[in-house]
Design an enzyme around this catalytic site. Structure first.
Site, short mmCIF file in Angstrom:
data_model
loop_
_atom_site.label_atom_id
_atom_site.label_comp_id
_atom_site.label_asym_id
_atom_site.label_seq_id
_atom_site.Cartn_x
_atom_site.Cartn_y
_atom_site.Cartn_z
N TYR A 133 0.85 -1.20 0.00
CA TYR A 133 0.00 0.00 0.00
C TYR A 133 0.88 1.25 0.00
O TYR A 133 1.44 1.62 1.03
CB TYR A 133 -0.93 0.01 1.22
CG TYR A 133 -2.01 -1.05 1.20
CD1 TYR A 133 -2.14 -1.94 0.13
CD2 TYR A 133 -2.92 -1.17 2.24
CE1 TYR A 133 -3.12 -2.91 0.11
CE2 TYR A 133 -3.92 -2.14 2.23
CZ TYR A 133 -4.00 -3.01 1.16
OH TYR A 133 -4.98 -3.96 1.15
N1 LIG Z 1 -6.79 -8.39 0.73
C1 LIG Z 1 -6.94 -7.62 -0.28
O1 LIG Z 1 -6.54 -7.97 -1.42
C2 LIG Z 1 -7.64 -6.29 -0.12
C3 LIG Z 1 -8.12 -5.59 -1.24
C4 LIG Z 1 -8.77 -4.39 -1.02
C5 LIG Z 1 -8.94 -3.90 0.26
N2 LIG Z 1 -8.45 -4.58 1.33
C6 LIG Z 1 -8.59 -4.06 2.72
O2 LIG Z 1 -9.92 -3.68 2.98
C7 LIG Z 1 -9.98 -2.35 3.44
C8 LIG Z 1 -11.28 -1.68 3.05
O3 LIG Z 1 -11.54 -1.87 1.70
P1 LIG Z 1 -11.66 -0.67 0.65
O4 LIG Z 1 -11.09 0.57 1.19
O5 LIG Z 1 -11.18 -1.24 -0.62
O6 LIG Z 1 -13.23 -0.54 0.44
P2 LIG Z 1 -14.47 -0.17 1.35
O7 LIG Z 1 -14.15 -0.30 2.77
O8 LIG Z 1 -15.58 -0.94 0.79
O9 LIG Z 1 -14.71 1.35 0.96
C9 LIG Z 1 -13.96 2.37 1.56
C10 LIG Z 1 -14.31 3.73 0.96
O10 LIG Z 1 -15.71 4.00 1.09
C11 LIG Z 1 -15.90 5.35 1.46
N3 LIG Z 1 -16.50 5.35 2.81
C12 LIG Z 1 -16.13 4.62 3.90
N4 LIG Z 1 -16.97 4.82 4.93
C13 LIG Z 1 -17.90 5.70 4.49
C14 LIG Z 1 -19.02 6.30 5.09
N5 LIG Z 1 -19.39 6.02 6.34
N6 LIG Z 1 -19.76 7.16 4.35
C15 LIG Z 1 -19.42 7.45 3.08
N7 LIG Z 1 -18.36 6.92 2.46
C16 LIG Z 1 -17.61 6.05 3.15
C17 LIG Z 1 -14.53 6.02 1.41
O11 LIG Z 1 -14.22 6.46 0.09
P3 LIG Z 1 -14.82 7.77 -0.59
O12 LIG Z 1 -15.11 8.77 0.48
O13 LIG Z 1 -13.78 8.21 -1.57
O14 LIG Z 1 -16.05 7.27 -1.29
C18 LIG Z 1 -13.62 4.85 1.70
O15 LIG Z 1 -12.32 5.03 1.26
C19 LIG Z 1 -8.72 -1.69 2.83
O16 LIG Z 1 -8.35 -0.56 3.54
C20 LIG Z 1 -7.73 -2.82 2.95
O17 LIG Z 1 -7.19 -2.84 4.26
C21 LIG Z 1 -7.83 -5.78 1.16
#
Ligand SMILES: NC(=O)c1ccc[n+]([C@@H]2O[C@H](COP(=O)([O-])OP(=O)(O)OC[C@H]3O[C@@H](n4cnc5c(N)ncnc54)[C@H](OP(=O)(O)O)[C@@H]3O)[C@@H](O)[C@H]2O)c1
Length: 325
Positions: A56
């Site tokens: 990351y």
């Molecule tokens: N193992 C893997 O291959 C893998 C892959 C991907 C992710 N991950 C892990 O999973 C974690 C979370 O996944 P992700 O960041 O991909 O997706 P997510 O949690 O589904 O979405 C996060 C995004 O949604 C928005 N958000 C979050 N809470 C909110 C709220 N209460 N109200 C409005 N918007 C909100 C924000 O972006 P905006 O404000 O820009 O909309 C935020 O960056 C990552 O940080 C990582 O640690 C792992």
């Protein structure tokens, strides 16, 4: 073998992908103070699992997410400090080829973070270079046996592969603490098609749901193309948001009835499914909203309605290219 401390996992955690990712999330260093507030707020409210990865942050931001997490952890002085669990994922980079290279990667992450509590294999190379995977998993086991991490986990593994790797680690009496997969109302495949939750339960592995908000879509704030974020998500959202309508409508109805937000309903659905969601929060407002899911639960009827809506989506979120079967 050194003494291995016990790994304790909370009901939900916090993702930190955005904390180092400029291309996908538009991260820049001016966000750091806000992200530190997010960290402090999470921990003080009992959200003590933080997930990051050594991949990351690229280029000048190399390792940024882990560095920030380490700094925030070091500087935090409030309640639940002893419960903080720092989880990272070690990438199966093509130049990491031996068990030693994995141990070295774990030590480098620990250097950036202060320590690593949970070290996870970021993805399996089984589909393109199985020999490498064996080496890297041996190194992951070494990290555990040498007491350098409290627990080990996997990421993007399917049922068949997980069983095989579980048997491999069992021969060394090394438990797999966690498996993380992309799991949300728009990505049910690992559970509904692969049966990964059942297998995790059988093997005593905790399932972590990553991207539980489907990158923000399930918050309902991305209503039409004029509201979509820039960058790679823009392309994805153009296809996915219209497809997601049945799920978004159902989330909205339940959220209104419950006087909650759609994000809270979506995260709570993951908890109802027995997974630990790790939603990424970019600011304090988002973190406050996400943390508040711990105070209430969906009932069985609501979960069934959401399941039904999710099953009605023809073309859901694409799966991670590294997800194995
Ligand atoms: N193992 C893997 O291959 C893998 C892959 C991907 C992710 N991950 C892990 O999973 C974690 C979370 O996944 P992700 O960041 O991909 O997706 P997510 O949690 O589904 O979405 C996060 C995004 O949604 C928005 N958000 C979050 N809470 C909110 C709220 N209460 N109200 C409005 N918007 C909100 C924000 O972006 P905006 O404000 O820009 O909309 C935020 O960056 C990552 O940080 C990582 O640690 C792992």
């Amino acid at each position: 073998m050194s003494t291995i401390k016990k790994l304790v996992l909370p009901q939900m955690g916090c993702g930190t992908w955005a904390w180092g990712n400029r291309i996908l999330w538009g991260y820049d260093k001016s966000m750091d103070a806000q992200l530190q507030e997010v960290f402090n707020l999470c921990v003080s409210n009992g959200v003590t699992l933080f997930d990051t990865g050594d991949s990351y942050g690229t280029g000048k931001l190399n390792g940024r997410s882990e560095q920030l997490l380490g700094k925030f952890d070091r500087e935090y002085t409030g309640v639940n400090k002893d419960k903080i669990c720092l989880a990272t994922k070690l990438a199966a980079y093509p130049w990491r080829l031996t068990p030693k290279s994995m141990v070295k990667a774990g030590l480098a992450s620990a250097q950036r973070m202060g320590r690593v509590d949970l070290a996870q294999m970021h993805w399996s190379t089984a589909n393109y270079f199985p020999w490498q995977e064996e080496q890297l998993l041996d190194g992951l086991g070494d990290l555990y046996e040498q007491g350098l991490v409290k627990g080990i986990g996997l990421s993007n593994y399917g049922t068949k592969r997980l069983k095989r790797i579980h048997a491999k680690f069992s021969r060394r009496s090394i438990p797999i603490a966690t498996l993380q997969v992309q799991y949300s109302l728009l990505s049910t495949y690992p559970v509904t098609e692969l049966g990964i939750k059942e297998t995790c339960d059988e093997l005593g592995i905790k399932l972590i749901a990553y991207s539980p908000l489907c990158l923000g879509i399930l918050t309902g704030k991305y209503t039409d193309s004029s509201t979509y974020p820039k960058g790679l998500r823009n392309l994805l959202f153009r296809r996915l948001v219209p497809e997601a309508q049945p799920v978004l409508n159902c989330l909205q109805a339940i959220a209104q009835y419950r006087n909650k937000t759609m994000a809270q309903v979506a995260i709570n659905w993951c908890i109802a499914k027995g997974a630990i969601p790790i939603p990424g929060a970019k600011n304090v407002k988002q973190a406050q909203e996400n943390i508040a899911v711990k105070d209430w639960q969906l009932d069985a009827g609501e979960v069934a309605e959401l399941d039904c809506a999710a099953a009605g989506v023809d073309k859901p979120m694409i799966q991670n290219v590294f997800q194995t079967r």
